[in-house]
Structure formats: C-alpha cells, structure tokens
Scaffold this motif. Structure first.
Motif, PDB file in Angstrom:
ATOM      1  N   TRP A  45       0.840  -1.192   0.000  1.00  0.00           N
ATOM      2  CA  TRP A  45       0.000   0.000   0.000  1.00  0.00           C
ATOM      3  C   TRP A  45       0.876   1.242   0.000  1.00  0.00           C
ATOM      4  CZ3 TRP A  45       0.958   2.896   4.355  1.00  0.00           C
ATOM      5  CH2 TRP A  45       1.366   2.220   5.514  1.00  0.00           C
ATOM      6  N   VAL A  46       0.239   2.361  -0.280  1.00  0.00           N
ATOM      7  CA  VAL A  46       0.911   3.653  -0.208  1.00  0.00           C
ATOM      8  C   VAL A  46      -0.007   4.611   0.539  1.00  0.00           C
ATOM      9  CG1 VAL A  46       0.043   4.396  -2.481  1.00  0.00           C
ATOM     10  CG2 VAL A  46       2.068   5.497  -1.519  1.00  0.00           C
ATOM     11  N   ALA A  47       0.560   5.406   1.413  1.00  0.00           N
ATOM     12  CA  ALA A  47      -0.193   6.458   2.097  1.00  0.00           C
ATOM     13  C   ALA A  47       0.073   7.763   1.354  1.00  0.00           C
ATOM     14  CB  ALA A  47       0.250   6.572   3.555  1.00  0.00           C
ATOM     15  N   ILE A  48      -0.995   8.458   1.014  1.00  0.00           N
ATOM     16  CA  ILE A  48      -0.889   9.689   0.223  1.00  0.00           C
ATOM     17  C   ILE A  48      -1.610  10.820   0.949  1.00  0.00           C
ATOM     18  CG2 ILE A  48      -1.399  10.798  -1.994  1.00  0.00           C
ATOM     19  CD1 ILE A  48      -1.505   7.948  -3.214  1.00  0.00           C
ATOM     20  N   ARG A  49      -0.970  11.982   1.016  1.00  0.00           N
ATOM     21  CA  ARG A  49      -1.586  13.163   1.623  1.00  0.00           C
ATOM     22  C   ARG A  49      -2.624  13.722   0.655  1.00  0.00           C
ATOM     23  NH1 ARG A  49      -0.142  15.797   5.769  1.00  0.00           N
ATOM     24  NH2 ARG A  49       1.956  14.962   5.747  1.00  0.00           N
ATOM     25  N   LEU A  50      -3.820  13.985   1.163  1.00  0.00           N
ATOM     26  CA  LEU A  50      -4.889  14.571   0.365  1.00  0.00           C
ATOM     27  C   LEU A  50      -5.409  15.826   1.062  1.00  0.00           C
ATOM     28  CD1 LEU A  50      -6.883  11.330  -0.537  1.00  0.00           C
ATOM     29  CD2 LEU A  50      -5.157  12.506  -1.915  1.00  0.00           C
ATOM     30  N   ALA A  51      -6.374  16.476   0.451  1.00  0.00           N
ATOM     31  CA  ALA A  51      -6.994  17.644   1.076  1.00  0.00           C
ATOM     32  C   ALA A  51      -7.717  17.191   2.347  1.00  0.00           C
ATOM     33  CB  ALA A  51      -7.968  18.293   0.099  1.00  0.00           C
ATOM     34  N   PRO A  52      -7.779  18.049   3.349  1.00  0.00           N
ATOM     35  CA  PRO A  52      -8.454  17.675   4.594  1.00  0.00           C
ATOM     36  C   PRO A  52      -9.867  17.145   4.342  1.00  0.00           C
ATOM     37  CG  PRO A  52      -7.298  19.741   4.882  1.00  0.00           C
ATOM     38  CD  PRO A  52      -7.223  19.397   3.409  1.00  0.00           C
ATOM     39  N   GLY A  53     -10.176  16.018   4.955  1.00  0.00           N
ATOM     40  CA  GLY A  53     -11.498  15.401   4.824  1.00  0.00           C
ATOM     41  C   GLY A  53     -11.642  14.462   3.642  1.00  0.00           C
ATOM     42  N   GLU A  54     -10.830  14.644   2.622  1.00  0.00           N
ATOM     43  CA  GLU A  54     -10.943  13.791   1.439  1.00  0.00           C
ATOM     44  C   GLU A  54     -10.582  12.344   1.763  1.00  0.00           C
ATOM     45  OE1 GLU A  54      -9.615  13.699  -3.268  1.00  0.00           O
ATOM     46  OE2 GLU A  54      -8.805  15.257  -1.964  1.00  0.00           O
ATOM     47  N   ASN A  55      -9.633  12.151   2.684  1.00  0.00           N
ATOM     48  CA  ASN A  55      -9.236  10.795   3.050  1.00  0.00           C
ATOM     49  C   ASN A  55     -10.413  10.029   3.650  1.00  0.00           C
ATOM     50  OD1 ASN A  55      -9.229  12.339   5.414  1.00  0.00           O
ATOM     51  ND2 ASN A  55      -7.342  11.447   6.210  1.00  0.00           N
ATOM     52  N   ALA A  56     -11.147  10.652   4.562  1.00  0.00           N
ATOM     53  CA  ALA A  56     -12.287   9.990   5.199  1.00  0.00           C
ATOM     54  C   ALA A  56     -13.401   9.722   4.189  1.00  0.00           C
ATOM     55  CB  ALA A  56     -12.806  10.838   6.357  1.00  0.00           C
ATOM     56  N   GLU A  57     -13.613  10.655   3.267  1.00  0.00           N
ATOM     57  CA  GLU A  57     -14.638  10.459   2.237  1.00  0.00           C
ATOM     58  C   GLU A  57     -14.318   9.245   1.369  1.00  0.00           C
ATOM     59  OE1 GLU A  57     -15.201  14.020  -0.093  1.00  0.00           O
ATOM     60  OE2 GLU A  57     -15.456  15.232   1.713  1.00  0.00           O
ATOM     61  N   LEU A  58     -13.069   9.155   0.915  1.00  0.00           N
ATOM     62  CA  LEU A  58     -12.682   8.014   0.085  1.00  0.00           C
ATOM     63  C   LEU A  58     -12.803   6.701   0.850  1.00  0.00           C
ATOM     64  CD1 LEU A  58      -9.575   9.410  -1.820  1.00  0.00           C
ATOM     65  CD2 LEU A  58     -11.780   8.767  -2.810  1.00  0.00           C
ATOM     66  N   ALA A  59     -12.370   6.702   2.110  1.00  0.00           N
ATOM     67  CA  ALA A  59     -12.442   5.490   2.924  1.00  0.00           C
ATOM     68  C   ALA A  59     -13.891   5.053   3.136  1.00  0.00           C
ATOM     69  CB  ALA A  59     -11.743   5.711   4.258  1.00  0.00           C
ATOM     70  N   ALA A  60     -14.797   5.999   3.284  1.00  0.00           N
ATOM     71  CA  ALA A  60     -16.208   5.669   3.468  1.00  0.00           C
ATOM     72  C   ALA A  60     -16.837   5.155   2.171  1.00  0.00           C
ATOM     73  CB  ALA A  60     -16.975   6.893   3.973  1.00  0.00           C
ATOM     74  N   GLU A  61     -16.441   5.747   1.039  1.00  0.00           N
ATOM     75  CA  GLU A  61     -17.017   5.366  -0.258  1.00  0.00           C
ATOM     76  C   GLU A  61     -16.506   4.023  -0.764  1.00  0.00           C
ATOM     77  OE1 GLU A  61     -16.118   8.513  -3.018  1.00  0.00           O
ATOM     78  OE2 GLU A  61     -17.261   9.983  -1.859  1.00  0.00           O
ATOM     79  N   ARG A  62     -15.210   3.758  -0.564  1.00  0.00           N
ATOM     80  CA  ARG A  62     -14.597   2.550  -1.131  1.00  0.00           C
ATOM     81  C   ARG A  62     -13.630   1.933  -0.125  1.00  0.00           C
ATOM     82  NH1 ARG A  62     -12.239   5.041  -6.317  1.00  0.00           N
ATOM     83  NH2 ARG A  62     -11.345   3.004  -6.632  1.00  0.00           N
ATOM     84  N   PRO A  63     -14.145   1.324   0.933  1.00  0.00           N
ATOM     85  CA  PRO A  63     -13.285   0.790   1.996  1.00  0.00           C
ATOM     86  C   PRO A  63     -12.374  -0.364   1.560  1.00  0.00           C
ATOM     87  CG  PRO A  63     -15.573   0.189   2.381  1.00  0.00           C
ATOM     88  CD  PRO A  63     -15.567   1.155   1.233  1.00  0.00           C
ATOM     89  N   ALA A  64     -12.660  -1.011   0.453  1.00  0.00           N
ATOM     90  CA  ALA A  64     -11.777  -2.078  -0.032  1.00  0.00           C
ATOM     91  C   ALA A  64     -10.510  -1.499  -0.660  1.00  0.00           C
ATOM     92  CB  ALA A  64     -12.508  -2.957  -1.050  1.00  0.00           C
ATOM     93  N   VAL A  65     -10.554  -0.227  -1.013  1.00  0.00           N
ATOM     94  CA  VAL A  65      -9.424   0.438  -1.667  1.00  0.00           C
ATOM     95  C   VAL A  65      -8.715   1.401  -0.721  1.00  0.00           C
ATOM     96  CG1 VAL A  65      -8.704   1.870  -3.626  1.00  0.00           C
ATOM     97  CG2 VAL A  65     -10.644   0.294  -3.882  1.00  0.00           C
ATOM     98  N   PHE A  66      -9.491   2.171   0.025  1.00  0.00           N
ATOM     99  CA  PHE A  66      -8.950   3.252   0.851  1.00  0.00           C
ATOM    100  C   PHE A  66      -9.253   3.036   2.334  1.00  0.00           C
ATOM    101  CE2 PHE A  66     -10.288   5.105  -3.250  1.00  0.00           C
ATOM    102  CZ  PHE A  66      -9.045   5.515  -3.722  1.00  0.00           C
ATOM    103  N   SER A  67      -8.323   3.468   3.175  1.00  0.00           N
ATOM    104  CA  SER A  67      -8.563   3.416   4.614  1.00  0.00           C
ATOM    105  C   SER A  67      -7.795   4.539   5.303  1.00  0.00           C
ATOM    106  CB  SER A  67      -8.149   2.064   5.194  1.00  0.00           C
ATOM    107  OG  SER A  67      -6.754   1.869   5.047  1.00  0.00           O
TER     108      SER A  67
END
Length: 116
Positions: A45-67
């Motif tokens: 995996w890779v951890a990537i810095r995103l805009a504030p809040g975007e990380n949680a949105e992605l994790a909620a939308e696609r938990p198999a891909v993002f966390s």
C-alpha cells in the motif's frame, strides 16, 4: 490492472523535484523535502496526503481500496491498497498529494508545462 510499488515510484518521481528518502522505516516521496506519500517495506500500500477530509470520504465510499488507520486519524493521509487501485487513479492521487506539498511557483511551472 492493479497498480504496483513500481508504479508509485514511476509516477511520483516523474513529478518535478520529487525525491525518495526513507523515514520511519518507510520509503518516503518528497517534494522539496516535504513528504506527500510513503510506502512500508512490504510495498502493498501507499499512504498519500490529500486535502483535509478527502481521506475519510474516500475510505467511506470505497473501503476495499482506501482506509484511514488509527495512526493517520489526525492527518489527511489515506492508505491506498495497490492491488485494488488502477494506475490512472493512483496517478491522480499522487499528483494531488504532490500539489498539496509543492511550493506555488513549482505548481505554476508544472501547470504551465502541462498547458493548463
């Protein structure tokens, strides 16, 4: 086709002034010494810095891909499972992470060179 650690490096190191230097037992990708992405030794995996809040949105939308693991809960980092993301989406995310850490003049030069 799933992305790989080689894709992470190829995409990130093609961005202006990006270097790779380890820290915290991880491969850290930096622009002007500011970390925007990191991979653990297993490179699954890779951890990537995103805009504030975007990380949680992605994790909620696609938990198999993002966390957002507990140790990243107070940051804007998102963990991307490489086997579950394609190279094009990975490139968008890494470029966004780079843009958040790169100085304004470097971003402007990058945009001008890209014609945008």
């Amino acid at each position: 086709m799933p992305a790989t650690a080689d894709d992470v490096r190829a995409i990130a190191l093609a961005l202006p002034e990006v270097t790779e230097r380890p820290a915290w037992d991880m491969a850290c990708l930096r622009v002007r010494d500011k970390v925007f992405a990191s991979m653990p030794p297993a490179e699954e995996w890779v951890a990537i810095r995103l805009a504030p809040g975007e990380n949680a949105e992605l994790a909620a939308e696609r938990p198999a891909v993002f966390s957002v693991p507990h140790h990243y809960r107070n940051s804007s980092m998102v963990v991307v499972q490489l086997a579950a993301v394609d190279r094009a989406e990975l490139a968008e995310l890494l470029t966004e992470g780079w843009r958040l850490r790169a100085p304004a003049r470097l971003r402007a030069a990058f945009d001008a060179a890209a014609g945008g």
